[in-house]
Structure formats: C-alpha cells, structure tokens
Design a protein around this motif. Structure first.
Motif, short mmCIF file in Angstrom:
data_model
loop_
_atom_site.label_atom_id
_atom_site.label_comp_id
_atom_site.label_asym_id
_atom_site.label_seq_id
_atom_site.Cartn_x
_atom_site.Cartn_y
_atom_site.Cartn_z
N THR A 1 -3.97 1.72 5.57
CA THR A 1 -5.56 2.01 5.82
C THR A 1 -6.09 0.79 5.78
O THR A 1 -7.49 0.61 6.12
CB THR A 1 -6.34 2.97 4.88
OG1 THR A 1 -5.91 2.62 3.60
CG2 THR A 1 -5.72 4.45 4.95
N GLN B 1 0.86 -1.25 -0.01
CA GLN B 1 0.07 -0.08 -0.09
C GLN B 1 0.86 1.19 -0.04
O GLN B 1 1.51 1.53 1.02
CB GLN B 1 -0.88 0.11 1.28
CG GLN B 1 -1.89 1.10 1.09
CD GLN B 1 -2.92 1.21 2.25
OE1 GLN B 1 -2.82 0.52 3.32
NE2 GLN B 1 -4.03 2.16 2.24
N TYR B 2 1.13 1.60 -1.25
CA TYR B 2 1.79 3.13 -1.35
C TYR B 2 1.04 4.15 -0.88
O TYR B 2 0.17 4.91 -1.47
CB TYR B 2 2.29 3.09 -2.74
CG TYR B 2 2.90 1.97 -3.38
CD1 TYR B 2 3.64 1.04 -2.50
CD2 TYR B 2 3.06 1.75 -4.66
CE1 TYR B 2 4.27 -0.02 -3.08
CE2 TYR B 2 3.66 0.54 -5.14
CZ TYR B 2 4.16 -0.37 -4.43
OH TYR B 2 4.88 -1.48 -5.01
N ASN B 3 1.62 4.47 0.25
CA ASN B 3 0.93 5.49 1.08
C ASN B 3 1.94 6.16 2.27
O ASN B 3 2.98 5.22 2.66
CB ASN B 3 -0.49 5.18 1.56
CG ASN B 3 -1.24 6.22 2.10
OD1 ASN B 3 -0.99 7.32 1.88
ND2 ASN B 3 -2.69 5.79 2.07
N THR B 4 1.45 7.02 2.89
CA THR B 4 2.22 7.34 3.96
C THR B 4 1.86 6.75 5.41
O THR B 4 2.61 6.72 6.37
CB THR B 4 2.12 9.08 4.56
OG1 THR B 4 0.88 9.45 4.60
CG2 THR B 4 2.84 9.76 3.11
N THR B 5 0.71 6.14 5.34
CA THR B 5 -0.15 5.28 6.18
C THR B 5 -0.58 4.27 5.92
O THR B 5 -1.34 4.40 4.66
CB THR B 5 -0.92 6.14 7.08
OG1 THR B 5 -2.11 6.85 6.44
CG2 THR B 5 -0.09 7.42 7.95
N TYR C 1 5.63 0.19 1.27
CA TYR C 1 5.09 1.59 1.34
C TYR C 1 5.47 2.40 -0.05
O TYR C 1 4.85 3.59 -0.10
CB TYR C 1 5.54 2.20 2.46
CG TYR C 1 7.08 2.56 2.74
CD1 TYR C 1 7.75 3.40 2.32
CD2 TYR C 1 7.72 1.45 3.36
CE1 TYR C 1 9.03 3.68 2.49
CE2 TYR C 1 9.17 1.69 3.64
CZ TYR C 1 9.84 2.79 3.14
OH TYR C 1 11.06 2.89 3.39
N THR C 2 6.57 2.00 -0.80
CA THR C 2 6.68 2.69 -1.94
C THR C 2 7.63 1.73 -3.05
O THR C 2 8.04 0.65 -2.56
CB THR C 2 7.70 3.94 -1.92
OG1 THR C 2 7.94 4.72 -2.88
CG2 THR C 2 9.04 3.41 -1.16
#
Length: 189
Positions: free
Chosen positions: A144, A138-142, A154-155
């Motif tokens: 969900t 899940q490419y995100n800062t947090t 994360y990236t």
C-alpha cells in the motif's frame, strides 16, 4: 543481502562490524550467490552517516558486491540513539541522502531499507525514491506504499531449508546483478 555492520546504541555510537560478515559473504560468493550488504544506522548527524558509509565501503572493498549497498533505517526502538535524538524528517532524510551519496561516489549502487511508516513519517521516502532504490518492508499480502520501490520485504516469518528459525522474505523487482554489472558499478572484478 548481508549485514556488514551497525552503529552501537550507546552514547558514543561506535561503528561495529557484524562478526559473521566475512564468513557469510565468503560462503555466499563461493556458492555463486549474488551478494549485497546493508548497514544498520544509528547516526544522529550527516557526518555520522557519512562515517557509516565509509566504514561500509572499507569493509566491502575486497569483495565482489553484485547487489546494492543499503542503509538500514529503522529508528523505531526507544533504545536507539537516532530515536532518542528526535531528528526532524528533514534531518533524517539528509542523513540517509548523505550515506547514499557517499556510497554512489565510491562507485557502488546505493539503496535505502525502511518500512512504510518510516518512509512516510520519519524520512521523505518520495524524495529519496526519486534518486535511490527503495527496499520496502511492509508485511502484508499487498503493498500500500504509494511510491516506487525496487525490493519488497513481505514477511519476517519465512522459511528456507537449511536455516533454523524464521527469516525475512523479499521480492526483487529488478535484476540488480545484471544492472550493476552492465552499468560498471560496484567495482566488479
């Protein structure tokens, strides 16, 4: 976590080894880096998922695998066999389960790699996560994703000195090497 192999997109779906696998795993082990593997699935039946797991086991049997053996579930492309097969969520979940059960029966620690969307719409991530380790993309800062996971990718735009181009970056939430070693998993030598 290195790609050990994949199933081809064609109608026959041949099982293929990653041509760099032996070079990469030998180099990682020689450098003292903990290693795990993943197999990119294009299975369209439980029998094919089991064949993928057995293929993977055959390829890793001579190596000290210190991290999980993972099924990479990404049917999102319209070129792939599994995408075109239009499997039900139950069918796809059963295939992932069959792969993981085969890996576990061979004495290795299984895991599932998938993105948040696939874990909620294409397979039953909540059910699978109650028995197997989830490696969440899940490419995100947090995060969900509401279900427990043990690795977070994360990236896909990370950088590491000595490697040209972008790489995936992950955060592990377990000390897999210790858990696997202490638990007697993965036939460690």
């Amino acid at each position: 976590i290195l790609r050990v192999g994949y199933r081809g997109y064609g109608s026959t779906g041949n099982l293929c080894a990653d041509v760099k696998f032996d070079e990469y795993i030998q180099g990682a082990i020689a450098a003292g880096i903990p290693v795990g593997v993943y197999y990119y699935t294009e299975a369209i039946s439980t029998d094919e998922a089991i064949a993928e797991a057995n293929y993977c086991i055959e390829k890793i049997k001579d190596y000290n695998i210190t991290l999980p053996v993972t099924i990479d579930f990404e049917p999102g492309t319209n070129k792939g066999r599994s995408y075109k097969a239009n499997l039900s969520k139950t069918q796809a979940t059963n295939q992932v389960k069959a792969f993981c059960d085969t890996i576990a029966a061979a004495g290795y620690t299984p895991a599932i790699y998938a993105n948040k969307s696939d874990l909620t719409t294409r397979i039953d991530g909540a059910s699978l996560g109650s028995s197997y380790n989830i490696w969440l993309a899940q490419y995100n800062t947090t995060v969900t994703y509401p279900v427990p996971y043990t690795i977070w990718q994360y990236t896909s735009k990370g950088a590491v000195a000595g490697i040209a181009g972008n790489i995936d970056r992950n955060i592990g939430l377990k000390d897999y090497a210790k858990i696997i070693r202490d638990g007697g998993w993965n036939h460690l030598k």
